[in-house]
Design an enzyme around this catalytic site. Structure first.
Site, PDB file in Angstrom:
ATOM      1  N   THR A 152       0.752  -1.183   0.061  1.00  0.00           N
ATOM      2  CA  THR A 152       0.056   0.037  -0.030  1.00  0.00           C
ATOM      3  C   THR A 152       0.823   1.146  -0.129  1.00  0.00           C
ATOM      4  O   THR A 152       1.735   1.229   0.676  1.00  0.00           O
ATOM      5  CB  THR A 152      -0.881  -0.148   1.336  1.00  0.00           C
ATOM      6  OG1 THR A 152      -1.656  -1.189   1.121  1.00  0.00           O
ATOM      7  CG2 THR A 152      -2.101   1.177   1.176  1.00  0.00           C
ATOM      8  N   GLY A 197       2.149  -2.959   8.514  1.00  0.00           N
ATOM      9  CA  GLY A 197       2.426  -3.313   9.823  1.00  0.00           C
ATOM     10  C   GLY A 197       3.779  -3.771   9.832  1.00  0.00           C
ATOM     11  O   GLY A 197       4.457  -4.226   9.084  1.00  0.00           O
ATOM     12  N   GLU A 452      -6.445  -5.478   3.843  1.00  0.00           N
ATOM     13  CA  GLU A 452      -6.510  -6.720   2.692  1.00  0.00           C
ATOM     14  C   GLU A 452      -7.636  -6.597   1.790  1.00  0.00           C
ATOM     15  O   GLU A 452      -8.370  -7.532   1.879  1.00  0.00           O
ATOM     16  CB  GLU A 452      -6.478  -8.197   3.654  1.00  0.00           C
ATOM     17  CG  GLU A 452      -5.094  -8.442   4.225  1.00  0.00           C
ATOM     18  CD  GLU A 452      -4.027  -8.329   3.090  1.00  0.00           C
ATOM     19  OE1 GLU A 452      -4.109  -8.708   2.241  1.00  0.00           O
ATOM     20  OE2 GLU A 452      -2.862  -7.671   3.302  1.00  0.00           O
TER      21      GLU A 452
END
Length: 721
Positions: A152, A197, A452
């Site tokens: 992303t 993350g 997701e």
């Protein structure tokens, strides 16, 4: 040991089934239950004290992050000390041991290292060749290399084709290093990697998704590149790399979701994932000849779907945590009288609206569990066949499970996010306390509907796959339809055939239930959900066709149908969820070696019935608009929901007990196993650092000026401005 609340004692005695047997079913057997409890005790009784969660709600975000890192390190030490990863086939890899997942769950806190094993290592295993795996996986195993998955960008989300980060080939002669290399670059602000993350402060490597420009300057699309971010000696950033944490979020703040910018960062050529594609020393791009047809896309799909399947599985677990807290509290909390002569107040679990709020969520938590377990098993089998070459994996199978995992991820995370908040509200004012455990659970979970694949975008992927079934049925393509024999969406074929046939003869299918009692039969509920799903799919196909015939472009027709696609995806999910629940129970009932008795199967089937009825009632318009349900049958559904609330009520507390969440894992004053909620709430209040000094910390500097020094005293002498 504290005395157990009398209401909870009575609730547990009144259960109609053996709680431990359901626990064994959920764990996979008595041996697995014993092992899980043993591992949980290792964590909760660890003498280091690092796993203590009692002060979590009082810590600043930075303190929480650092403490969670300490938990991760200690957890890996404990895992090594008890031999986890030494099982046959694990080869020292902690995450290949089923025990490790249990240990991680036992921590009951989010670990900043989690994306290392959730996404980074699976990408290396799936997309890197043998030499690359041999080089990198041992470092991953020992946590010398800690990685994340960076797809992303700040200006680009699920539209992978829109990503801007580039990986441009540079030959050895042009300064690309021995054998050539790739230059990783963020050409614009919107190309900044954002949200991954583990990226911010923890990872020293990242699997970067970037646009490959080969030696001829040809854009070869998105590929994976392993990029070192930080020194493996002192964790300092490498030249050209800028990473950091993105800042406080609504929840999930142990995790250092990060940003990363790359300024002409050179990496070795062999840091491109090369299992299915290759760039040689001259910059020539090629597909590997040994790769099966479409293998790259299939493996990429499977890797992505495994994460989504994990999210579905976690949805059931998180919803079960919330149900445990709220249902136990509802059994303990008393409020209101039945009449003026009553001296004891009513348990709020006996109020019908409380049951209607909580029991369908309890049913959903079990339903999600069985589907999560099934889809994870399906994906594991597909991956093993794909990577070993031991069996055929068809496009239809990959596309089908992609549709299933997309639909289920969207639906289950939406229901769970909303459901946790409903559980919090159902606990009244005490649910607003951080010590209830529900606010943190809710806020941490709120990421799930977005990560997701955003839940409002995923239905497009679902319907895009399922529309092919409509085309096959319309064209009577039996050979193509035969490929769906082992697929989830097979259930749609017969009703689609029936609807297309009935429309020619002006006949419409309808529900066969002849009474309120029959409306509670699982085959009738499944048939009802099956019909709705097929009808909505057919209507999407017809809407697209009619829009294009009316002059709309294909893109506009698709955009106009998005709302209907969302309805269809939801319908598909509900059928799959109930069907998987029912089939799992039937399989368990028929197993000769099963520890699960008839009473346990019956109480779980009650939850399945409630789940089906509740969602048919919620979506009643879908079933009335084509008269599949009559007005009378609709009233039977509503009445049957109330019937099932009465059926589930005696077993509600026992059903949350069967999930076997320890107080250590719950972290909840209101959900305690012993029911001593008020004592626990008061004790938590007293631990608040705001109460550490007397008088309070703001008295000398501020409050004293008011009370003693008269800062706000009225004198009547000041002139007005």
């Amino acid at each position: 040991m504290a005395k157990v609340n009398e209401d909870l004692v009575r609730e547990r005695k009144g259960a109609s089934f053996h709680v431990e047997k359901v626990t064994h079913l959920l764990d996979g057997g008595p041996g697995q239950t014993a092992r899980r409890r043993q591992l949980e005790a290792i964590v909760s009784h660890d003498p280091s004290g690092v796993f203590d969660n009692s002060s979590n709600i009082y810590l600043h975000r930075t303190e929480r992050h650092v403490r969670s890192l300490a938990k991760a390190v200690r957890l890996f030490e404990l895992a090594r000390s008890v031999g986890i990863g030494e099982e046959a086939g694990a080869e020292g890899e902690l995450m290949l041991s089923p025990d490790m997942r249990l240990l991680i769950d036992a921590v009951a806190d989010d670990l900043p290292t989690s994306l290392h094993w959730v996404m980074f290592v699976p990408n290396i295993r799936s997309l890197c060749d043998e030499e690359q795996q041999a080089r990198w996986l041992p470092m991953c195993r020992d946590f010398r290399m800690i990685g994340c998955y960076a797809q992303t960008e700040i200006g680009h989300g699920s539209n992978v084709r829109g990503l801007e980060t580039t990986a441009t080939f540079r030959s050895e002669q042009d300064g690309g290093g021995p054998g050539g290399g790739f230059v990783i670059h963020s050409p614009t602000v919107t190309a900044t990697k954002f949200w991954p993350g583990t990226l911010g402060r923890t990872a020293n490597h990242a699997m970067i998704i970037a646009r490959l420009m080969d030696g001829a300057g040809v854009d070869r699309g998105m590929h994976n590149f392993l990029v070192q971010l930080r020194s493996m000696d002192d964790h300092t950033l490498l030249p050209g790399v800028l990473t950091g944490d993105i800042g406080p979020k609504i929840g999930y703040n142990n995790m250092d979701n990060g940003f990363a910018q790359f300024d002409q960062v050179l990496i070795p050529r062999r840091n491109m994932a090369m299992r299915f594609a290759h760039v040689d020393k001259q910059g020539t791009y090629s597909k590997n000849k040994s790769a099966n047809t479409d293998a790259t896309s299939k493996v990429a799909y499977i890797t992505m779907m495994q994460v989504r399947a994990h999210i579905v599985n976690e949805a059931g677990k998180n919803l079960a945590l919330a149900c445990t807290m709220s249902i136990r509290y509802s059994a303990v909390r008393r409020q209101g009288f039945r009449n003026d002569n009553d001296k004891q107040e009513i348990q709020i679990i006996d109020y019908r609206q409380q049951q209607h709020r909580l029991f369908p969520l309890l049913a959903a938590s079990y339903c999600f569990f069985f589907t999560g377990r099934k889809i994870l098993a399906q994906l594991k089998a597909l991956e093993e066949r794909m990577l070993s070459g031991s069996g055929t994996v068809t496009k239809a199978q990959v596309a089908d499970i992609h549709a299933s995992s997309s639909a289920l991820k969207s639906f289950t995370t939406t229901v769970t996010a909303d459901g946790i908040e409903d559980c919090r509200k159902a606990c009244g004012g005490h649910g607003f306390l951080q010590s209830s455990g529900l606010p943190e659970l809710s806020l941490t979970y709120l990421q799930s509907p977005t990560v997701e694949g955003d839940n409002h975008m995923l239905p497009q992927q679902v319907v895009k796959v399922l529309l092919k079934l409509v085309q096959m049925v319309q064209s009577n393509n039996e050979a193509a339809l035969a490929e769906y024999d082992m697929c989830d969406s097979k259930y749609l074929i017969e009703p689609l055939r029936s609807m297309l046939s009935h429309r020619k003869h002006q006949n419409k299918p309808s529900c066969m239930a002849t009474s309120r009692v029959e409306m509670r039969q699982l085959p009738i509920l499944l048939k009802t959900l099956q019909h709705r799903s097929a009808r909505l799919l057919l209507e999407v196909a017809q809407q697209l066709e009619s829009s294009v015939r009316a002059g709309a472009s294909a893109e506009q027709a698709w955009n106009d149908a998005l709302i209907q696609m969302a309805r269809m995806s939801r319908a598909h999910s509900l059928f799959l969820l109930l069907n998987n629940f029912v089939s799992s129970l039937e399989h368990e009932r028929d197993r000769s070696d099963s520890d699960t008795g008839s009473h346990e199967i019956e109480v779980l089937q009650d939850l399945a019935v409630l789940f089906g009825l509740y969602w048919i009632e919620r979506d009643m318009g879908d079933f009335l608009e084509d008269a599949y349900l009559s007005k009378e049958q609709a009233s039977w559904v509503r009445g049957a929901v109330l019937d099932m609330l009465d059926v589930v009520r005696p077993n509600a507390v026992a059903l949350v007990d069967a999930r076997d969440f320890s107080d250590f894992r719950l972290k909840s004053c209101v959900g305690r196993w012993d029911g001593n909620v008020y004592e626990a709430i008061l004790e938590s209040s007293k631990r608040d650092p705001l109460n550490a000094t007397e008088p309070g910390p703001g008295y000398d500097a501020h409050l004293r000026k008011l009370i003693v020094q008269g800062a706000a005293r009225y004198t009547g002498t000041s002139s007005r401005l």
